[in-house]
Write an enzyme that holds these catalytic residues in place. Structure first.
Site, mmCIF file in Angstrom:
data_model
loop_
_atom_site.group_PDB
_atom_site.id
_atom_site.type_symbol
_atom_site.label_atom_id
_atom_site.label_comp_id
_atom_site.label_asym_id
_atom_site.label_seq_id
_atom_site.Cartn_x
_atom_site.Cartn_y
_atom_site.Cartn_z
ATOM 1 C CG HIS A 1 55.698 23.377 -2.412
ATOM 2 N ND1 HIS A 1 56.348 24.433 -2.988
ATOM 3 C CD2 HIS A 1 54.875 23.916 -1.473
ATOM 4 C CE1 HIS A 1 55.950 25.558 -2.411
ATOM 5 N NE2 HIS A 1 55.052 25.267 -1.496
HETATM 6 C C1 BDR Z 1 57.958 22.439 1.340
HETATM 7 O O1 BDR Z 1 57.722 22.746 2.714
HETATM 8 C C2 BDR Z 1 56.548 22.141 3.176
HETATM 9 O O2 BDR Z 1 55.777 23.065 3.846
HETATM 10 C C3 BDR Z 1 55.873 21.537 1.981
HETATM 11 O O3 BDR Z 1 55.247 20.310 2.326
HETATM 12 C C4 BDR Z 1 56.983 21.335 0.986
HETATM 13 O O4 BDR Z 1 57.609 20.091 1.152
HETATM 14 C C5 BDR Z 1 57.815 23.705 0.528
HETATM 15 O O5 BDR Z 1 58.735 24.658 0.936
#
Ligand code: BDR
Ligand code: CA
Length: 313
Positions: free
Chosen positions: A243
């Site tokens: 992500h």
């Molecule tokens: C986001 O949530 C976190 O768990 C990850 O680091 C990312 O920023 C994804 O939904």
């Protein structure tokens, strides 16, 4: 080369946050002014510890790290140990960090840095809940027009949600903060699940990290090995979605990404859909556009760039 873009990374590491920080440290297109930490994936003491671990892994004990907010604006903190492990950075065995953190609060650092710099010369890169950015905007509304851009990971339209059926984690944890940020008037680019779920660390992509043969390459491969078990079980996907590195990837190679300028509103009222990003992708309202909402990326190009850059650390 054009001047490096000055950025502040606001983060809750998290394995994918860690890779984003490493990518920024390896990329001459951006100049990392500082890191602010926030409670999110794990509580603040751990996200701050993890940010220090990552900078030390990259041999960058000089990076300025500021601890920010401990809890969302008006809600109890929700964390994600079920994804990231107890420490938030489970996977590789890395030494306990010794580098110092700065005394100043992360929110004050953001405010002071924006006020001291020329107008629109600093980009904020939030990779976690938006508590620090919203608090800065509440305390110092004048900074909104000083921000060059906010490029954040959060939200979803086609992919809907990952922490609830309708909400992505970063927005869900502090929807009131997200609303303040999306309403602030600064230019915003959003890297939602719609794009990050296409940035999957498949086994060959992870082998490319491991095969770098460096401490950074091995640590990144072990982080994604750990992180992927969750998404493999949940989505049956080919690998873990990276992500947060999409934020830095977008800044250094925007041509790899595409999206639309649209209106995005944040749901804060409903218990059922709290934290939903109501994104007008199809332009069915006349609400004005307030965000560039990314929908797609050239994943092969992105992972090639990532491996090339991580090799430099
Ligand atoms: C986001 O949530 C976190 O768990 C990850 O680091 C990312 O920023 C994804 O939904
Ligand atoms: Ca994150």
């Amino acid at each position: 080369m054009t001047q490096a873009r000055k950025i502040i990374i606001d983060t809750d590491p998290g394995q994918d946050d860690a890779v984003a920080i490493l990518l920024a440290l390896a990329s001459p297109e951006v100049e990392l002014l500082g890191i602010t930490t926030v409670a999110g994936n794990v509580p603040l003491d751990l996200t701050t510890r993890n940010a220090r671990i990552v900078c030390e892994l990259a041999n960058r004990r000089d990076v300025a790290i500021y601890a920010g907010c401990e809890r969302p604006l008006g809600r109890t903190l929700v964390t994600a140990e079920h994804v990231h492990g107890k420490t938030g950075l489970d996977g590789p065995v890395l030494p306990e960090p010794t580098m110092p953190i700065k005394d100043q609060h992360g929110v004050d650092y953001i405010i002071d840095t924006l006020r001291a710099a020329p107008e629109k010369s600093i980009t904020l890169c939030p990779l976690g809940p938006l508590t620090n950015i919203a608090t800065a905007l509440q305390k110092a509304p004048d900074i909104a027009e000083r921000i060059q851009e906010i490029v954040l990971m959060g939200g979803a339209y086609f992919e809907v949600g990952n922490i609830t059926p309708t909400a992505e984690f970063n927005i869900y944890v502090d929807p009131e903060a997200a609303k303040i940020v999306f309403d602030c008037g600064a230019p915003i680019t959003v890297l939602p699940l719609d794009v990050t779920h296409k940035a999957l660390v498949t086994p060959p992509r992870n082998d490319a990290f491991r095969d770098l043969g460096t401490p950074v390459g091995r640590a990144v491969a072990e982080m994604t090995d750990f992180f992927e078990r969750f998404d493999l079980e949940k989505y049956g996907s080919e690998g873990a979605p990276l992500h947060d590195p999409c934020v830095i990837g977008y800044l250094i190679a925007p041509k790899l990404f595409s999206g639309r300028k649209i209106n995005v509103e944040i749901e804060t009222q409903s218990d059922l859909t709290r934290g939903m990003t109501v994104a007008d992708w199809w332009g069915v309202t006349d609400r004005p556009a307030n965000a560039y909402f990314i929908g797609d990326l050239d994943a092969d190009g992105f992972f090639a760039l990532l491996a090339e850059r991580l090799a430099k650390l």
